[in-house]
Design a protein around this motif. Structure first.
Motif, PDB file in Angstrom:
ATOM      1  N   THR A  58       0.807  -1.223   0.000  1.00 22.12           N
ATOM      2  CA  THR A  58       0.000   0.000   0.000  1.00 22.12           C
ATOM      3  C   THR A  58       0.835   1.266   0.000  1.00 22.12           C
ATOM      4  OG1 THR A  58      -1.753  -1.166   1.185  1.00 22.12           O
ATOM      5  CG2 THR A  58      -1.853   1.226   1.175  1.00 22.12           C
ATOM      6  N   ASP A 268      -8.092   3.858   5.883  1.00 24.19           N
ATOM      7  CA  ASP A 268      -9.227   3.708   4.969  1.00 24.19           C
ATOM      8  C   ASP A 268      -8.943   4.375   3.625  1.00 24.19           C
ATOM      9  OD1 ASP A 268     -11.980   2.572   4.888  1.00 24.19           O
ATOM     10  OD2 ASP A 268     -12.498   4.634   4.352  1.00 24.19           O
ATOM     11  N   GLU A 269      -8.376   5.567   3.683  1.00 17.12           N
ATOM     12  CA  GLU A 269      -8.038   6.274   2.448  1.00 17.12           C
ATOM     13  C   GLU A 269      -6.931   5.534   1.700  1.00 17.12           C
ATOM     14  OE1 GLU A 269      -7.276  10.472   3.152  1.00 17.12           O
ATOM     15  OE2 GLU A 269      -8.629  10.406   4.862  1.00 17.12           O
ATOM     16  N   GLN A 272      -8.273   2.612  -0.208  1.00 22.49           N
ATOM     17  CA  GLN A 272      -8.940   3.005  -1.450  1.00 22.49           C
ATOM     18  C   GLN A 272      -7.924   3.338  -2.536  1.00 22.49           C
ATOM     19  OE1 GLN A 272     -12.382   2.745  -1.782  1.00 22.49           O
ATOM     20  NE2 GLN A 272     -11.735   2.852  -3.932  1.00 22.49           N
ATOM     21  N   ILE A 275      -6.786   0.043  -3.945  1.00 18.39           N
ATOM     22  CA  ILE A 275      -7.824  -0.517  -4.809  1.00 18.39           C
ATOM     23  C   ILE A 275      -7.847   0.189  -6.164  1.00 18.39           C
ATOM     24  CG2 ILE A 275     -10.326  -0.741  -5.104  1.00 18.39           C
ATOM     25  CD1 ILE A 275     -10.429  -1.112  -1.976  1.00 18.39           C
ATOM     26  N   ASP A 276      -7.787   1.517  -6.123  1.00 20.92           N
ATOM     27  CA  ASP A 276      -7.847   2.297  -7.357  1.00 20.92           C
ATOM     28  C   ASP A 276      -6.578   2.137  -8.202  1.00 20.92           C
ATOM     29  OD1 ASP A 276     -10.315   3.206  -6.532  1.00 20.92           O
ATOM     30  OD2 ASP A 276      -9.554   5.120  -5.750  1.00 20.92           O
ATOM     31  N   GLU A 287     -12.835  -5.707  -2.053  1.00 27.71           N
ATOM     32  CA  GLU A 287     -12.717  -4.388  -1.423  1.00 27.71           C
ATOM     33  C   GLU A 287     -12.898  -4.452   0.091  1.00 27.71           C
ATOM     34  OE1 GLU A 287     -13.656  -3.863  -5.710  1.00 27.71           O
ATOM     35  OE2 GLU A 287     -14.497  -5.093  -4.100  1.00 27.71           O
ATOM     36  N   LYS A 291      -9.931  -3.339   2.885  1.00 29.21           N
ATOM     37  CA  LYS A 291     -10.109  -2.322   3.939  1.00 29.21           C
ATOM     38  C   LYS A 291      -9.924  -2.928   5.327  1.00 29.21           C
ATOM     39  CE  LYS A 291     -12.532   1.067   1.264  1.00 29.21           C
ATOM     40  NZ  LYS A 291     -13.485   2.199   1.260  1.00 29.21           N
TER      41      LYS A 291
END
Length: 345
Positions: A58, A268-269, A272, A275-276, A287, A291
């Motif tokens: 991440t 959390d951000e 995302q 994922i994106d 998803e 998270k």
């Protein structure tokens, strides 16, 4: 749009820049900020993952999305590992950095001509892997594996570790039934009774059992044997790149560290963003797991270390000493293979 700045801050920054510029002209020297660094070709970095994008990675995608690499004067391309692996790609110089783990990279350093790579940062501070089993069947401790099936990759180090923890807990490893591990969905395999026990990482495999609604037990290897608290995963670097472009290597790790620090503060951000950023399609439909995993990983990236990336020499060496003492490797690797020198000091 990234961040807004009030007019007074802009004015102050402009004034400071003018003063720096004047001072530079007066002294005949150049003043460069971090954003103005130009590493030339060394700034074009290929970073090879060890697997499809997941929450181990991440911070890398956050650093890209937030512009941390660009701000550091770097152009970073993240790629998937080739068939022969991320370590080989890094060793050959096709990638300057890659992801691997202390246990799986061992063979690269024990062969007659060791691969020219060095571990330069720990992505996680502790080994979060262990054994997952169906809840309530007595496999929440190693001895409980007696008389049950365990899905193995048939790797010498893997099986030696399993034997060690079972026997340390008073069990008989010969009574564990070994079956091939061809599992892609661990909770589903347990629910279908295809196996009784599987080696997984808590932050993905075990949490997926909660997402899928399969009640499971789990124990960490590090809780059974302290020398099994090794580093997995780590970031490795090509040795020639480290030698010839130390400043670019330091800039890369500083920007990467900022990405992981952001993921710690904003799980959390960050989830995302991961994922994106996934262009492999592997996270589609996962998803909720991403998270949930990211919330867990936020406490693992730095954990009890002074800062992100630090490798503790005692824990690094303890695992290699165990391998050497148990004749799983013929070369003593203690004190080798890693450095903290390229992390922010």
């Amino acid at each position: 749009m990234r961040y807004g700045k009030i007019t007074s801050v802009l004015s102050a920054a402009a004034a400071a820049a003018m003063l720096l510029s004047s001072a530079a002209l007066a002294s005949g020297t150049e003043v460069a900020t971090e954003k103005e660094q130009n590493f030339g070709d060394a700034g074009k970095i290929t970073f090879c993952l060890d697997w499809t994008p997941n929450t181990n990675h991440t911070g890398i995608f956050v650093a890209q999305e937030k512009g941390y690499y660009k701000d550091a004067g770097l152009d970073v391309e993240v790629v998937q590992p080739p068939e022969n692996g991320a370590v080989q790609m890094c060793a050959s110089g096709q990638a300057q950095f890659a992801v691997d783990a202390q246990d799986t990279i061992t063979g690269a350093w024990t062969q007659e001509n060791p691969f020219p790579v060095t571990a330069v940062a720990a992505i996680l501070q502790h080994n979060t892997s262990g054994i997952m089993s169906r809840k309530g069947e007595g496999l929440d401790r190693p001895k409980g594996l007696e008389g049950h099936t365990y899905s193995t990759w048939d790797l010498p180090t893997e099986q030696a570790m399993m034997k060690y923890v079972v026997e340390k807990d008073g069990g008989d490893f010969d009574k564990v039934k070994m079956i091939p591990n061809d599992i892609t969905d661990e909770p589903a395999a347990l629910a279908a009774r295809q196996t009784d026990a599987i080696w997984v990482f808590y932050g993905w495999g075990y949490l997926n059992s909660e997402v899928e609604g399969v009640p499971c037990d789990f124990f960490y290897f590090k809780d059974i044997e302290s020398s099994f608290d090794y580093y997995t995963p780590v970031i490795i670097a090509n040795n020639d790149f480290l030698k010839d472009h130390a400043d670019a290597a330091k800039a890369f790790l500083k920007a990467t560290g900022k990405g992981y620090e952001y993921a710690v503060e904003h799980p959390d951000e960050a989830a995302q963003i991961l994922i994106d950023s996934d262009n492999t399609g592997s996270l589609k439909g996962s998803e909720e797991l991403v998270k949930k995993s990211q919330a867990y990983m936020a406490d693992q990236y730095i954990a009890d270390a002074a800062s992100w990336g630090v490798i503790n020499a005692d824990r690094w060496n303890a695992f290699y000493k165990w391998l050497y003492d148990n004749k799983l490797i013929e070369k003593d690797l203690t004190g080798t293979g890693f450095t903290n020198d390229y992390l922010p000091q």
